[in-house]
Design a protein around this motif. Structure first.
Motif, PDB file in Angstrom:
ATOM      1  N   THR A  61      51.262 -10.983  17.454  1.00 61.06           N
ATOM      2  CA  THR A  61      50.606 -11.630  18.573  1.00 61.06           C
ATOM      3  C   THR A  61      49.114 -11.807  18.292  1.00 61.06           C
ATOM      4  O   THR A  61      48.426 -10.872  17.894  1.00 61.06           O
ATOM      5  CB  THR A  61      50.780 -10.795  19.858  1.00 61.06           C
ATOM      6  OG1 THR A  61      52.176 -10.690  20.149  1.00 61.06           O
ATOM      7  CG2 THR A  61      50.077 -11.447  21.040  1.00 61.06           C
ATOM      8  N   ASP A  62      48.631 -13.030  18.509  1.00 56.86           N
ATOM      9  CA  ASP A  62      47.204 -13.322  18.468  1.00 56.86           C
ATOM     10  C   ASP A  62      46.667 -13.014  19.862  1.00 56.86           C
ATOM     11  O   ASP A  62      46.815 -13.809  20.785  1.00 56.86           O
ATOM     12  CB  ASP A  62      46.996 -14.800  18.112  1.00 56.86           C
ATOM     13  CG  ASP A  62      45.521 -15.192  18.009  1.00 56.86           C
ATOM     14  OD1 ASP A  62      44.680 -14.532  18.658  1.00 56.86           O
ATOM     15  OD2 ASP A  62      45.228 -16.178  17.313  1.00 56.86           O
ATOM     16  N   ILE A  63      46.061 -11.833  20.039  1.00 57.42           N
ATOM     17  CA  ILE A  63      45.719 -11.401  21.395  1.00 57.42           C
ATOM     18  C   ILE A  63      44.567 -12.216  21.995  1.00 57.42           C
ATOM     19  O   ILE A  63      44.474 -12.340  23.213  1.00 57.42           O
ATOM     20  CB  ILE A  63      45.429  -9.885  21.479  1.00 57.42           C
ATOM     21  CG1 ILE A  63      44.289  -9.469  20.578  1.00 57.42           C
ATOM     22  CG2 ILE A  63      46.682  -9.092  21.188  1.00 57.42           C
ATOM     23  CD1 ILE A  63      43.846  -8.034  20.807  1.00 57.42           C
ATOM     24  N   LYS A  64      43.696 -12.762  21.164  1.00 61.22           N
ATOM     25  CA  LYS A  64      42.640 -13.635  21.700  1.00 61.22           C
ATOM     26  C   LYS A  64      43.237 -14.922  22.261  1.00 61.22           C
ATOM     27  O   LYS A  64      42.842 -15.398  23.332  1.00 61.22           O
ATOM     28  CB  LYS A  64      41.595 -13.940  20.628  1.00 61.22           C
ATOM     29  CG  LYS A  64      40.744 -12.743  20.249  1.00 61.22           C
ATOM     30  CD  LYS A  64      39.663 -13.111  19.248  1.00 61.22           C
ATOM     31  CE  LYS A  64      38.785 -11.896  18.924  1.00 61.22           C
ATOM     32  NZ  LYS A  64      37.736 -12.226  17.920  1.00 61.22           N
ATOM     33  N   LYS A  65      44.195 -15.451  21.558  1.00 59.55           N
ATOM     34  CA  LYS A  65      44.891 -16.652  22.020  1.00 59.55           C
ATOM     35  C   LYS A  65      45.677 -16.348  23.289  1.00 59.55           C
ATOM     36  O   LYS A  65      45.697 -17.137  24.235  1.00 59.55           O
ATOM     37  CB  LYS A  65      45.823 -17.158  20.924  1.00 59.55           C
ATOM     38  CG  LYS A  65      46.424 -18.535  21.178  1.00 59.55           C
ATOM     39  CD  LYS A  65      47.216 -18.999  19.958  1.00 59.55           C
ATOM     40  CE  LYS A  65      47.748 -20.419  20.154  1.00 59.55           C
ATOM     41  NZ  LYS A  65      48.516 -20.870  18.948  1.00 59.55           N
ATOM     42  N   LEU A  66      46.311 -15.172  23.319  1.00 57.51           N
ATOM     43  CA  LEU A  66      47.068 -14.748  24.491  1.00 57.51           C
ATOM     44  C   LEU A  66      46.149 -14.580  25.692  1.00 57.51           C
ATOM     45  O   LEU A  66      46.463 -15.023  26.803  1.00 57.51           O
ATOM     46  CB  LEU A  66      47.799 -13.435  24.200  1.00 57.51           C
ATOM     47  CG  LEU A  66      48.579 -12.812  25.366  1.00 57.51           C
ATOM     48  CD1 LEU A  66      49.716 -13.725  25.807  1.00 57.51           C
ATOM     49  CD2 LEU A  66      49.121 -11.434  24.986  1.00 57.51           C
ATOM     50  N   GLN A  67      44.996 -13.934  25.487  1.00 58.17           N
ATOM     51  CA  GLN A  67      44.068 -13.731  26.589  1.00 58.17           C
ATOM     52  C   GLN A  67      43.581 -15.059  27.161  1.00 58.17           C
ATOM     53  O   GLN A  67      43.518 -15.245  28.379  1.00 58.17           O
ATOM     54  CB  GLN A  67      42.868 -12.891  26.143  1.00 58.17           C
ATOM     55  CG  GLN A  67      41.955 -12.490  27.302  1.00 58.17           C
ATOM     56  CD  GLN A  67      40.549 -12.157  26.852  1.00 58.17           C
ATOM     57  OE1 GLN A  67      39.924 -12.941  26.131  1.00 58.17           O
ATOM     58  NE2 GLN A  67      40.051 -11.012  27.282  1.00 58.17           N
ATOM     59  N   LYS A  68      43.224 -15.999  26.298  1.00 58.97           N
ATOM     60  CA  LYS A  68      42.768 -17.318  26.766  1.00 58.97           C
ATOM     61  C   LYS A  68      43.858 -18.010  27.575  1.00 58.97           C
ATOM     62  O   LYS A  68      43.588 -18.648  28.596  1.00 58.97           O
ATOM     63  CB  LYS A  68      42.365 -18.188  25.574  1.00 58.97           C
ATOM     64  CG  LYS A  68      41.050 -17.784  24.936  1.00 58.97           C
ATOM     65  CD  LYS A  68      40.716 -18.696  23.763  1.00 58.97           C
ATOM     66  CE  LYS A  68      39.406 -18.271  23.098  1.00 58.97           C
ATOM     67  NZ  LYS A  68      39.095 -19.122  21.917  1.00 58.97           N
TER      68      LYS A  68
END
Length: 364
Positions: A61-68
């Motif tokens: 999981t790309d957590i920065k992408k998920l957060q955005k």
């Protein structure tokens, strides 16, 4: 919070949590989600079974992408329940490669070896930091099922159950619930009245519990009475409470949960397109409208991902060609209320519980 002042269809829509579309194109995903929000949907499940195609590459999981992505959802509707399957371990874990929360069984063994919960508490707190940072406010965990003696059966697969000992499950699940809920994340204990005695996966088969659960002394009752858990997820299982209707669709099970165990939180279905319910309806509910109406009679939250269609090879796969299932299922429940098949009072009770929970979280 007078439910009589809210249009009926909006109240029903609040009962739905629908999985985010399993697509990679963000514009397409948000076009679909915007249509859901326009209908008044209660929440979204981020991904399916701990997997979210849009924000993952090779299961990482790309957590920065998920957060955005999640913050964009919050701008659409700040009141949404935003849920994950966050058990930890290998199967139901969106953050498997980001932060360590090992399979529940490993922590159960540590506790039974030296009576220590320190490592589990540390890992749960680190896991929660990531969940909060991403903006998630509901977790379909912990597992409250006690595995069969000798740590056997379906819930032993991938180490999903803490233990075959009730005390271990109670102790560790209490820590999980406490830490989640003090951080404004709804904990959801599952799978009531228990998957522990099952040998086969209810994603594919409907089975009867092999032994009657002692629910008054169970981890479920402990979570309700001692931990004040906010959510209980019901399982697709036949039980002593109802040996004819799966627990997810059973008024008997709901009544026991409310009256005998005194549960006042959100009753939540397991995912309603799972194979156990397909088996129960024997092919006579291809539109899934029968199950959604029955589920709405005895649950607050109706959890749906994507229906399955039979491919050319005869195998069932999730259908992502159309994204009209939420509208169709919402209409089915709405029409059932108009026809008197579901009392509007039941819808009002669920709506009040949902709004009360959202207010407690500061979502509205």
């Amino acid at each position: 919070m007078n439910p009589l002042e809210v249009p009926l269809k909006r109240k029903i829509a609040q009962m739905f949590i629908v999985a985010t579309p399993p697509l990679k194109d963000q514009k397409k995903i948000f076009r679909i989600i915007e249509s859901y929000v326009g209908l008044g949907i209660g929440g979204l499940m981020i991904g399916i079974g701990g997997r979210f195609k849009f924000a993952q590459k090779e299961s990482v999981t790309d957590i920065k992408k998920l957060q955005k992505f999640i913050f964009k959802l919050k701008r659409l509707d700040p009141s949404l329940f935003l849920a994950i399957d966050g058990e930890g371990g290998y199967d139901f874990n969106l953050f498997e490669n980001i932060v360590s929360l090992r399979p529940a069984r490993e922590y159960g063994l540590l506790f039974e070896k030296d009576n220590s919960t320190w490592e589990f508490e540390k890992d749960v707190k680190n896991y929660i930091k990531i969940i909060r940072w991403c903006g998630i406010n509901m977790n379909f965990a912990p597992v409250l099922d006690v595995a069969q003696q000798g740590y056997q059966g379906y819930m032993s697969e991938s180490g999903r159950s803490f233990s075959d000992k009730s005390n271990t499950v109670k102790t560790l699940s209490s820590i999980f619930i406490r830490e989640m809920q003090k951080n404004d994340i709804i904990a959801t204990g599952k799978h009531f009245p228990g998957y522990g005695s099952l040998d086969e996966n209810p994603h594919f088969h409907l089975r009867h519990q092999k032994k009657e659960e002692d629910l008054m002394n169970s981890a479920f009752n402990h979570a309700i009475k001692k931990s004040w858990i906010h959510g209980i997820m019901k399982g697709h299982v036949l039980s002593a409470l109802d040996n004819k209707v799966p627990a997810t669709l059973s008024l008997n099970v709901e009544n026991y949960l409310r009256k005998n165990l005194g549960f006042k939180g959100l009753s939540i279905t397991d995912e309603l397109f799972m194979g156990a319910l397909n088996e129960y309806y024997k092919g006579l509910d291809k539109a899934s409208t029968k199950r959604i109406v029955e589920a709405a009679k005895c649950n607050d939250i109706l959890l749906v991902s994507y229906p399955k269609e039979q491919g050319p090879d005869g195998k069932l796969r999730k259908s992502v060609r159309k994204h009209d299932h939420f509208q169709r299922l919402l209409d089915a429940v709405y029409n059932a209320v108009l026809k008197g098949q579901i009392p509007e009072q039941k819808i009002n009770e669920s709506y009040v519980r949902i709004i009360k929970c959202k207010r407690a979280l500061g979502l509205i």
